[in-house]
Design an enzyme around this catalytic site. Structure first.
Site, PDB file in Angstrom:
ATOM      1  N   LYS A  11       0.835  -1.201   0.000  1.00 57.24           N
ATOM      2  CA  LYS A  11       0.000   0.000   0.000  1.00 57.24           C
ATOM      3  C   LYS A  11       0.873   1.257   0.000  1.00 57.24           C
ATOM      4  O   LYS A  11       0.684   2.157  -0.820  1.00 57.24           O
ATOM      5  CB  LYS A  11      -0.927  -0.012   1.221  1.00 57.24           C
ATOM      6  CG  LYS A  11      -1.873   1.159   1.293  1.00 57.24           C
ATOM      7  CD  LYS A  11      -1.475   2.120   2.391  1.00 57.24           C
ATOM      8  CE  LYS A  11      -2.424   3.300   2.461  1.00 57.24           C
ATOM      9  NZ  LYS A  11      -2.016   4.260   3.516  1.00 57.24           N
ATOM     10  N   ASP A  43      -5.993   0.279   0.538  1.00 59.43           N
ATOM     11  CA  ASP A  43      -6.055   0.345   1.994  1.00 59.43           C
ATOM     12  C   ASP A  43      -7.429  -0.185   2.415  1.00 59.43           C
ATOM     13  O   ASP A  43      -8.172  -0.698   1.591  1.00 59.43           O
ATOM     14  CB  ASP A  43      -5.805   1.771   2.493  1.00 59.43           C
ATOM     15  CG  ASP A  43      -6.905   2.731   2.073  1.00 59.43           C
ATOM     16  OD1 ASP A  43      -7.825   2.321   1.340  1.00 59.43           O
ATOM     17  OD2 ASP A  43      -6.850   3.897   2.474  1.00 59.43           O
TER      18      ASP A  43
END
Length: 216
Positions: A121, A139
DNA sequence: AACTCGGGGCA
DNA sequence: TGCCCAGAGTT
């Protein structure tokens, strides 16, 4: 499952709701962004933005982070959750930036994920926001919204969510889509209290229709 | 795949 | 005041 066309319609609707969706972490260069994103793991961007002005005033380069004892860096970010492991990771990260990348933030996602405290991420946020490389950082907001709407499957893992999004969305829109999904997830399709009754996406939302049926 | 790390913010 | 928030590393 939403088709490509339906997925794009959903993203367009989010863009209408949040026309100014963009990275909320305050930063002025790739290195600051990298530090901010590492700090933002498991806590809100708003909280990170409260400590980074002071942090960035004190620490300008990877070398600066290595000139203080770990305990001092811990104190400088103590208002952020998981601050002990993050302070340790940031110093490891800076050491590796100096040793392996001449003190510069690498532009390749595959290089970034090798750094301490940097996962898939974080690497995607840095490449897309700092370097303009198309990427979709998954996320919890992106994952939750994608699953609720039915862009991907419920049982998909993070990697599968990312792959599905990349398949359904043209590359030139990946970075924008990432921000749309985050804003929509953070401010509208919230984890505990999704705003279904007033949601313009309700008619195409698998989870929303279920929720409304349960309430009516 | 499940567990751990943790203070801030809100109900 | 207790519950919810939000990723990476380790086992």
């Amino acid at each position: 499952m939403l088709t490509k066309k339906q997925t794009l319609e959903a993203i367009d609707e989010m863009a209408y709701l949040f026309p100014d969706a963009e990275c909320e972490l305050v930063h002025s260069n790739p290195f600051e962004l990298l530090i901010a994103v590492v700090l933002s793991a498991q806590c809100t961007d708003a909280l990170v933005n409260k400590v980074t002005p002071g942090l960035f005033a004190k620490y300008k380069s990877p070398t600066d982070y290595l000139m203080v004892p770990q305990e001092e860096l811990e104190q400088d970010i103590r208002r952020i959750g998981l601050f002990r492991s993050k302070a340790k990771n940031i110093q490891k990260l800076c050491r590796s930036l100096i040793d392996d990348f001449q003190g510069e933030v690498p532009k390749e996602r595959d290089e970034l994920v090798k750094l301490a405290g940097v996962g898939r991420k974080t690497a995607n946020v840095v490449t897309s926001v700092a370097f303009g490389v198309p990427a979709i950082a998954v996320d919890t907001h992106v994952e939750r919204v994608s699953k609720r709407l039915g862009i991907c499957r419920w049982k998909d893992n993070v990697r599968e969510v990312e792959e599905t999004l990349m398949k359904k969305i043209p590359e030139e829109r990946w970075s924008d889509t990432h921000h749309q999904l985050i804003f929509f997830g953070r401010y509208h399709c919230k984890a505990q209290s999704p705003q279904c009754p007033e949601c313009p996406l309700l008619s195409m939302c698998r989870e929303g229709k279920k929720r409304m049926k349960g309430k009516l």
